[in-house]
Design a protein around this motif. Structure first.
Motif, PDB file in Angstrom:
ATOM      1  N   MET A   1       0.839  -1.173   0.000  1.00 28.73           N
ATOM      2  CA  MET A   1       0.000   0.000   0.000  1.00 28.73           C
ATOM      3  C   MET A   1       0.889   1.244   0.000  1.00 28.73           C
ATOM      4  N   LYS A   2       0.556   2.196  -0.855  1.00 25.36           N
ATOM      5  CA  LYS A   2       1.326   3.440  -0.921  1.00 25.36           C
ATOM      6  C   LYS A   2       0.758   4.458   0.061  1.00 25.36           C
ATOM      7  N   ILE A   3       1.619   4.927   0.962  1.00 25.01           N
ATOM      8  CA  ILE A   3       1.234   5.948   1.930  1.00 25.01           C
ATOM      9  C   ILE A   3       2.247   7.077   1.806  1.00 25.01           C
ATOM     10  N   SER A   4       1.770   8.293   1.629  1.00 24.91           N
ATOM     11  CA  SER A   4       2.697   9.426   1.559  1.00 24.91           C
ATOM     12  C   SER A   4       2.458  10.349   2.743  1.00 24.91           C
ATOM     13  N   GLU A   5       3.536  10.993   3.168  1.00 24.93           N
ATOM     14  CA  GLU A   5       3.467  11.856   4.343  1.00 24.93           C
ATOM     15  C   GLU A   5       4.053  13.212   3.996  1.00 24.93           C
ATOM     16  N   SER A   6       3.297  14.282   4.280  1.00 25.59           N
ATOM     17  CA  SER A   6       3.814  15.628   4.061  1.00 25.59           C
ATOM     18  C   SER A   6       3.039  16.626   4.903  1.00 25.59           C
ATOM     19  N   ASP A   7       3.746  17.629   5.420  1.00 18.38           N
ATOM     20  CA  ASP A   7       3.146  18.702   6.221  1.00 18.38           C
ATOM     21  C   ASP A   7       2.306  18.189   7.392  1.00 18.38           C
ATOM     22  N   GLY A   8       2.749  17.138   8.059  1.00 21.66           N
ATOM     23  CA  GLY A   8       2.039  16.622   9.224  1.00 21.66           C
ATOM     24  C   GLY A   8       0.803  15.822   8.903  1.00 21.66           C
ATOM     25  N   ASP A  31      -3.139  -0.211  -4.796  1.00 19.32           N
ATOM     26  CA  ASP A  31      -2.162   0.544  -4.005  1.00 19.32           C
ATOM     27  C   ASP A  31      -2.795   1.206  -2.793  1.00 19.32           C
ATOM     28  N   GLY A  32      -3.995   0.800  -2.415  1.00 18.62           N
ATOM     29  CA  GLY A  32      -4.688   1.458  -1.318  1.00 18.62           C
ATOM     30  C   GLY A  32      -5.370   0.487  -0.378  1.00 18.62           C
ATOM     31  N   MET A  33      -6.377   0.996   0.292  1.00 12.95           N
ATOM     32  CA  MET A  33      -7.110   0.253   1.309  1.00 12.95           C
ATOM     33  C   MET A  33      -8.559   0.095   0.850  1.00 12.95           C
ATOM     34  N   LYS A  34      -9.131  -1.092   1.041  1.00 13.68           N
ATOM     35  CA  LYS A  34     -10.533  -1.312   0.702  1.00 13.68           C
ATOM     36  C   LYS A  34     -11.361  -1.197   1.976  1.00 13.68           C
ATOM     37  N   ILE A  35     -12.410  -0.381   1.908  1.00  6.61           N
ATOM     38  CA  ILE A  35     -13.267  -0.156   3.065  1.00  6.61           C
ATOM     39  C   ILE A  35     -14.717  -0.390   2.669  1.00  6.61           C
ATOM     40  N   GLN A  52     -15.867   8.990   9.656  1.00  7.88           N
ATOM     41  CA  GLN A  52     -16.133   8.548  11.030  1.00  7.88           C
ATOM     42  C   GLN A  52     -15.429   7.234  11.340  1.00  7.88           C
ATOM     43  N   LEU A  53     -15.441   6.304  10.394  1.00  7.94           N
ATOM     44  CA  LEU A  53     -14.780   5.013  10.609  1.00  7.94           C
ATOM     45  C   LEU A  53     -13.277   5.203  10.817  1.00  7.94           C
ATOM     46  N   LEU A  54     -12.642   5.968   9.948  1.00  3.81           N
ATOM     47  CA  LEU A  54     -11.192   6.184  10.070  1.00  3.81           C
ATOM     48  C   LEU A  54     -10.839   6.977  11.324  1.00  3.81           C
ATOM     49  N   ALA A  55     -11.619   8.005  11.645  1.00  9.20           N
ATOM     50  CA  ALA A  55     -11.360   8.793  12.854  1.00  9.20           C
ATOM     51  C   ALA A  55     -11.486   7.919  14.097  1.00  9.20           C
ATOM     52  N   GLY A  56     -12.493   7.070  14.138  1.00 12.10           N
ATOM     53  CA  GLY A  56     -12.697   6.182  15.285  1.00 12.10           C
ATOM     54  C   GLY A  56     -11.592   5.158  15.438  1.00 12.10           C
ATOM     55  N   ARG A  57     -11.194   4.534  14.335  1.00 15.88           N
ATOM     56  CA  ARG A  57     -10.140   3.513  14.402  1.00 15.88           C
ATOM     57  C   ARG A  57      -8.785   4.102  14.766  1.00 15.88           C
ATOM     58  N   LEU A  58      -8.516   5.329  14.300  1.00 15.54           N
ATOM     59  CA  LEU A  58      -7.220   5.960  14.553  1.00 15.54           C
ATOM     60  C   LEU A  58      -7.220   6.852  15.790  1.00 15.54           C
ATOM     61  N   LEU A  91      -3.772  -0.588  10.548  1.00 22.07           N
ATOM     62  CA  LEU A  91      -5.195  -0.823  10.313  1.00 22.07           C
ATOM     63  C   LEU A  91      -5.446  -2.047   9.457  1.00 22.07           C
ATOM     64  N   LEU A  92      -4.461  -2.418   8.654  1.00 21.71           N
ATOM     65  CA  LEU A  92      -4.603  -3.573   7.750  1.00 21.71           C
ATOM     66  C   LEU A  92      -4.277  -4.889   8.428  1.00 21.71           C
TER      67      LEU A  92
END
Length: 93
Positions: A1-8, A31-35, A52-58, A91-92
């Motif tokens: 899975m491709k994850i990029s990080e920039s500016d926090g 290259d991503g996540m299936k939800i 809401q799902l992502l905010a709750g899990r993270l 999460l995966l």
């Protein structure tokens, strides 16, 4: 899975399956996540359910989760502030 990080913020691709039997992270997709989401893809309900799902899990605020592109598509780019790439990858598992 491709994850990029920039500016926090961490960003990655998501493939959404609306009107599923339950809300869940169903693994990797290309290259991503299936939800899977129970919400229908009308009136932004699936987008809100995704946030809401992502905010709750993270364990981040709803405001930290933003759909950067693909609001009207099943394939979206999600941007989340205040998390690391490791937390997204976890999460995966």
């Amino acid at each position: 899975m491709k994850i990029s990080e920039s500016d926090g913020a961490v960003s990655f691709m998501v493939r959404v399956q609306p009107r599923a039997s339950r809300d869940e992270i169903a693994g990797e997709w290309q290259d991503g996540m299936k939800i899977r989401l129970t919400a229908p893809p009308v009136d932004d309900r699936a987008n809100e359910a995704l946030r809401q799902l992502l905010a709750g899990r993270l364990k981040v605020s709803l405001a930290a989760v933003r759909i950067a592109s693909g609001e009207h598509s099943r394939t979206k780019r999600v941007e989340i502030r205040g998390v690391s790439t490791g937390e997204i990858q976890a999460l995966l598992d």
